[in-house]
Design a protein around this motif. Sequence first.
Motif, PDB file in Angstrom:
ATOM      1  N   LEU A  61      10.188 142.082  -6.677  1.00  0.00           N
ATOM      2  CA  LEU A  61       9.631 142.278  -5.340  1.00  0.00           C
ATOM      3  C   LEU A  61       9.767 143.729  -4.913  1.00  0.00           C
ATOM      4  O   LEU A  61      10.783 144.366  -5.177  1.00  0.00           O
ATOM      5  N   PRO A  62       8.772 144.244  -4.201  1.00  0.00           N
ATOM      6  CA  PRO A  62       8.948 145.567  -3.602  1.00  0.00           C
ATOM      7  C   PRO A  62       9.926 145.442  -2.429  1.00  0.00           C
ATOM      8  O   PRO A  62      10.231 144.334  -1.973  1.00  0.00           O
ATOM      9  N   ARG A  63      10.401 146.548  -1.933  1.00  0.00           N
ATOM     10  CA  ARG A  63      11.305 146.539  -0.776  1.00  0.00           C
ATOM     11  C   ARG A  63      10.537 146.029   0.438  1.00  0.00           C
ATOM     12  O   ARG A  63       9.462 146.523   0.748  1.00  0.00           O
ATOM     13  N   ILE A  64      11.098 145.036   1.090  1.00  0.00           N
ATOM     14  CA  ILE A  64      10.469 144.438   2.268  1.00  0.00           C
ATOM     15  C   ILE A  64      11.349 144.752   3.468  1.00  0.00           C
ATOM     16  O   ILE A  64      12.558 144.553   3.428  1.00  0.00           O
ATOM     17  N   SER A  65      10.721 145.250   4.528  1.00  0.00           N
ATOM     18  CA  SER A  65      11.499 145.605   5.718  1.00  0.00           C
ATOM     19  C   SER A  65      10.948 144.874   6.929  1.00  0.00           C
ATOM     20  O   SER A  65       9.918 144.212   6.863  1.00  0.00           O
ATOM     21  N   GLY A  66      11.649 144.992   8.018  1.00  0.00           N
ATOM     22  CA  GLY A  66      11.231 144.351   9.255  1.00  0.00           C
ATOM     23  C   GLY A  66      11.689 142.920   9.350  1.00  0.00           C
ATOM     24  O   GLY A  66      12.722 142.541   8.805  1.00  0.00           O
ATOM     25  N   ARG A  67      10.904 142.117  10.042  1.00  0.00           N
ATOM     26  CA  ARG A  67      11.205 140.697  10.253  1.00  0.00           C
ATOM     27  C   ARG A  67      10.023 139.864   9.745  1.00  0.00           C
ATOM     28  O   ARG A  67       9.259 139.334  10.542  1.00  0.00           O
ATOM     29  N   PRO A  68       9.893 139.732   8.443  1.00  0.00           N
ATOM     30  CA  PRO A  68       8.741 138.985   7.922  1.00  0.00           C
ATOM     31  C   PRO A  68       8.781 137.517   8.328  1.00  0.00           C
ATOM     32  O   PRO A  68       9.852 136.924   8.424  1.00  0.00           O
ATOM     33  N   GLN A  69       7.602 136.966   8.604  1.00  0.00           N
ATOM     34  CA  GLN A  69       7.507 135.543   8.918  1.00  0.00           C
ATOM     35  C   GLN A  69       7.076 134.735   7.709  1.00  0.00           C
ATOM     36  O   GLN A  69       7.326 133.541   7.654  1.00  0.00           O
ATOM     37  N   ARG A  70       6.406 135.388   6.778  1.00  0.00           N
ATOM     38  CA  ARG A  70       5.934 134.702   5.574  1.00  0.00           C
ATOM     39  C   ARG A  70       6.178 135.593   4.367  1.00  0.00           C
ATOM     40  O   ARG A  70       5.938 136.789   4.410  1.00  0.00           O
ATOM     41  N   LEU A  71       6.628 134.958   3.287  1.00  0.00           N
ATOM     42  CA  LEU A  71       6.754 135.632   1.999  1.00  0.00           C
ATOM     43  C   LEU A  71       6.067 134.722   0.993  1.00  0.00           C
ATOM     44  O   LEU A  71       6.541 133.619   0.720  1.00  0.00           O
ATOM     45  N   GLU A  72       4.916 135.172   0.500  1.00  0.00           N
ATOM     46  CA  GLU A  72       4.100 134.368  -0.411  1.00  0.00           C
ATOM     47  C   GLU A  72       3.857 135.164  -1.686  1.00  0.00           C
ATOM     48  O   GLU A  72       3.003 136.047  -1.726  1.00  0.00           O
ATOM     49  N   SER A 103      17.373 145.830   4.660  1.00  0.00           N
ATOM     50  CA  SER A 103      16.085 146.327   5.124  1.00  0.00           C
ATOM     51  C   SER A 103      15.245 145.285   5.857  1.00  0.00           C
ATOM     52  O   SER A 103      14.332 145.622   6.572  1.00  0.00           O
ATOM     53  N   ALA A 104      15.534 144.013   5.664  1.00  0.00           N
ATOM     54  CA  ALA A 104      14.763 142.965   6.328  1.00  0.00           C
ATOM     55  C   ALA A 104      15.699 141.969   6.997  1.00  0.00           C
ATOM     56  O   ALA A 104      16.824 141.774   6.567  1.00  0.00           O
ATOM     57  N   TYR A 105      15.196 141.385   8.053  1.00  0.00           N
ATOM     58  CA  TYR A 105      15.942 140.368   8.760  1.00  0.00           C
ATOM     59  C   TYR A 105      15.265 139.039   8.453  1.00  0.00           C
ATOM     60  O   TYR A 105      14.171 138.764   8.929  1.00  0.00           O
ATOM     61  N   TRP A 106      15.906 138.224   7.676  1.00  0.00           N
ATOM     62  CA  TRP A 106      15.300 137.015   7.142  1.00  0.00           C
ATOM     63  C   TRP A 106      15.323 135.841   8.111  1.00  0.00           C
ATOM     64  O   TRP A 106      14.736 134.810   7.841  1.00  0.00           O
ATOM     65  N   ASP A 107      15.946 135.981   9.281  1.00  0.00           N
ATOM     66  CA  ASP A 107      16.025 134.872  10.217  1.00  0.00           C
ATOM     67  C   ASP A 107      14.672 134.492  10.811  1.00  0.00           C
ATOM     68  O   ASP A 107      14.504 133.398  11.323  1.00  0.00           O
ATOM     69  N   SER A 108      13.678 135.379  10.723  1.00  0.00           N
ATOM     70  CA  SER A 108      12.342 135.100  11.258  1.00  0.00           C
ATOM     71  C   SER A 108      11.413 134.470  10.228  1.00  0.00           C
ATOM     72  O   SER A 108      10.306 134.060  10.577  1.00  0.00           O
ATOM     73  N   LEU A 109      11.836 134.408   8.973  1.00  0.00           N
ATOM     74  CA  LEU A 109      10.971 133.878   7.919  1.00  0.00           C
ATOM     75  C   LEU A 109      10.719 132.392   8.149  1.00  0.00           C
ATOM     76  O   LEU A 109      11.646 131.608   8.289  1.00  0.00           O
ATOM     77  N   MET A 110       9.439 132.015   8.198  1.00  0.00           N
ATOM     78  CA  MET A 110       9.065 130.619   8.415  1.00  0.00           C
ATOM     79  C   MET A 110       8.515 129.968   7.150  1.00  0.00           C
ATOM     80  O   MET A 110       8.587 128.759   6.998  1.00  0.00           O
ATOM     81  N   THR A 111       7.951 130.775   6.251  1.00  0.00           N
ATOM     82  CA  THR A 111       7.350 130.247   5.027  1.00  0.00           C
ATOM     83  C   THR A 111       7.810 131.058   3.827  1.00  0.00           C
ATOM     84  O   THR A 111       7.663 132.281   3.820  1.00  0.00           O
ATOM     85  N   LEU A 112       8.354 130.378   2.843  1.00  0.00           N
ATOM     86  CA  LEU A 112       8.737 131.004   1.571  1.00  0.00           C
ATOM     87  C   LEU A 112       8.018 130.253   0.460  1.00  0.00           C
ATOM     88  O   LEU A 112       8.334 129.101   0.176  1.00  0.00           O
ATOM     89  N   LYS A 113       7.002 130.907  -0.118  1.00  0.00           N
ATOM     90  CA  LYS A 113       6.218 130.304  -1.196  1.00  0.00           C
ATOM     91  C   LYS A 113       6.408 131.141  -2.455  1.00  0.00           C
ATOM     92  O   LYS A 113       5.879 132.241  -2.571  1.00  0.00           O
ATOM     93  N   VAL A 114       7.171 130.589  -3.376  1.00  0.00           N
ATOM     94  CA  VAL A 114       7.448 131.276  -4.644  1.00  0.00           C
ATOM     95  C   VAL A 114       7.163 130.365  -5.839  1.00  0.00           C
ATOM     96  O   VAL A 114       7.708 130.551  -6.921  1.00  0.00           O
TER      97      VAL A 114
END
Length: 143
Positions: free
Chosen positions: A12-23, A38-49
Amino acid sequence: WFSAPGNRLTSLPRISGRPQRLEVHGNRLSSLSLCKDSAYWDSLMTLKVMGNELLELPAEISLMKGLRVLNVAMNRLRSLPDAVTRLENLEWMYLYGNAITELPHGTLRCGKWLERVCVEGNPLTEQALADLLTELASGSSVR
């Protein structure tokens, strides 16, 4: 949100901010290196891997308090971290097509919103299946 399905990614590339989706489904990821700094994972709603080569899920999954959809199907997972049982907002959990033999105790009771858990295509032990049935019978919201 970060979306890069089917791009032959091996990391994965470096992800920053508060992502809501990681697909990042349909790539060649063997691990998810999620940087806590670099990222705050508490806002992530969807993780598709799904459709990668993952052997395990990262410890950072415990930080994903807002996670609603967890799709880790068609990887090489042998187990799930206990932290999955503490994802209180989880609605859908797709685990099919892995090498999972045991699930953490309380998997079906992880949240009041959990509707769907798909585990087919895993070599679950007889005890793991019995535990799932017991959880279903004891008031799980899973359909």
